[in-house]
Design a protein around this motif. Structure first.
Motif: not given
Length: 349
Positions: A136-145
């Motif tokens: 919901s709140f983490v930018w897509a490019a950073d979610r996996a990390e």
């Protein structure tokens, strides 16, 4: 067929404080409830929205967008890693769930000592899945990390709760909502896809099973399956219970410990047997309590009884009743009638 046994309160309730919530729930539904939540009062009013502000206050994390997206004094803007920052190096602040649980449990214990809450009732703590907050709140490019960092932080909140609250007094509920946004192929309010992994069914169900298994065997654990509740509307209306059943079966199969209860929603329009047909394939143990969220404030006991009758055509096992989601944001003055509807259509435990 027998009447539904027992009732379940999903989490949020539209009172301003935990004592009013728990005292009133016990007064009206004491013999129908096995567990009582604190109503998700204070900053938890809009479920996980306050987590964006908590994360945004962390060194190494920045908000996306120059202008706040306000919601009841909260800022809904997503977060991202600052330039050159690795998620593993972050030190997240307390997320707020343990502090809230311990404060409310002190009230719960006092009310029990005063006999305002029945002796056998457990204190229910509702927690979001890590996937729900990250998606919901983490930018897509950073979610996996970022996901493992947030998951560890939430696990630390749970561990503190488990240390401070006696296990025979405690019940943990995992709220799975964003999982169904993914399964129904929705996109976020930023226009980005939610998932950051390939197999959405395996990815969502295995993640939830991992959270279930964090809860020790002497603590009750339940799951609330959710299609969202923004202005009392789902993000998409479930066509039937097929995806709910498929997901629940995958979660139960993946989890090592047994599930104490399962809750799933029933839209107000669905008093037809077709909506419930897939529940015939629900593969949960007989000892796992099943709650159908078929109580709605708009049509009270009469509407609930229609939906109960439709469900009984396909659900051979006993089940209890609930609303389809929490009702912390329902209009003022609707809580007592909702409690009375639960009581009218469910027998005591």
């Amino acid at each position: 067929m027998s009447e539904p046994q027992g009732a379940h309160l999903v989490g949020s309730i539209n009172f301003d404080d935990a004592e009013t919530t728990m005292r009133t729930a016990a007064e009206h539904l004491g013999d129908r409830l096995k567990r009582i939540p604190d109503g998700e009062v204070g900053e938890r009013f809009h479920w996980i929205v306050f987590q964006a502000d908590r994360l945004g206050a962390t060194d190494g994390i920045e908000r996306v967008g120059d202008e706040p997206i306000p919601l009841r004094m909260l800022d809904m803007r997503p977060v991202r890693l600052a330039e050159g920052v690795r998620a593993a190096d972050l030190h997240l602040p307390p997320l707020g769930y343990a502090d809230a649980a311990l404060e409310s449990f002190a009230v719960f214990s006092r009310l029990k000592s005063e006999a305002a809450i029945p002796a056998g009732t457990r204190f229910q703590v509702s927690l979001p899945t890590p996937l729900g907050v990250v998606g919901s709140f983490v930018w897509a490019a950073d979610r996996a990390e970022f996901e493992p960092v947030y998951e560890r932080a939430l696990a630390a909140e749970l561990d503190r709760i488990l240390v401070e609250i006696p296990h025979d007094e405690l019940a943990i509920q995992w709220d799975a909502a964003l999982e169904f946004a993914m399964l129904e192929q929705q996109t976020s309010f930023t226009g980005q896809p939610y998932e950051w992994f390939d197999d959405v069914w395996a990815g969502t169900s295995e993640r939830l099973a991992r959270q279930i298994d964090r809860v020790p065997g002497d603590v009750e654990v339940g799951v609330h399956l959710c299609y969202g509740d923004v202005a009392e509307k789902h993000f998409v209306e479930p066509r039937d219970t097929a995806n709910l059943v498929r997901f629940a079966n995958l979660v139960v199969a993946a989890a090592e410990r047994p599930l104490t209860w399962l809750h799933l929603p029933v839209p107000i329009e669905r008093d037809d047997a077709d909506y419930f047909a897939a529940l015939a394939g629900l593969a949960i143990p007989q000892q796992t309590e099943l709650y159908l969220g078929l109580v709605h404030r708009e049509d009270g006991a009469e509407g609930a009884e229609r939906r109960i009758a439709a469900a009984q055509q396909h659900v051979a096992r006993p089940f209890g009743v609930a609303t389809e989601c929490g009702f912390g944001r329902a209009p003022e003055g609707t809580t007592i009638p909702l409690f009375e509807t639960h009581r009218a259509v469910a027998t005591a435990w």
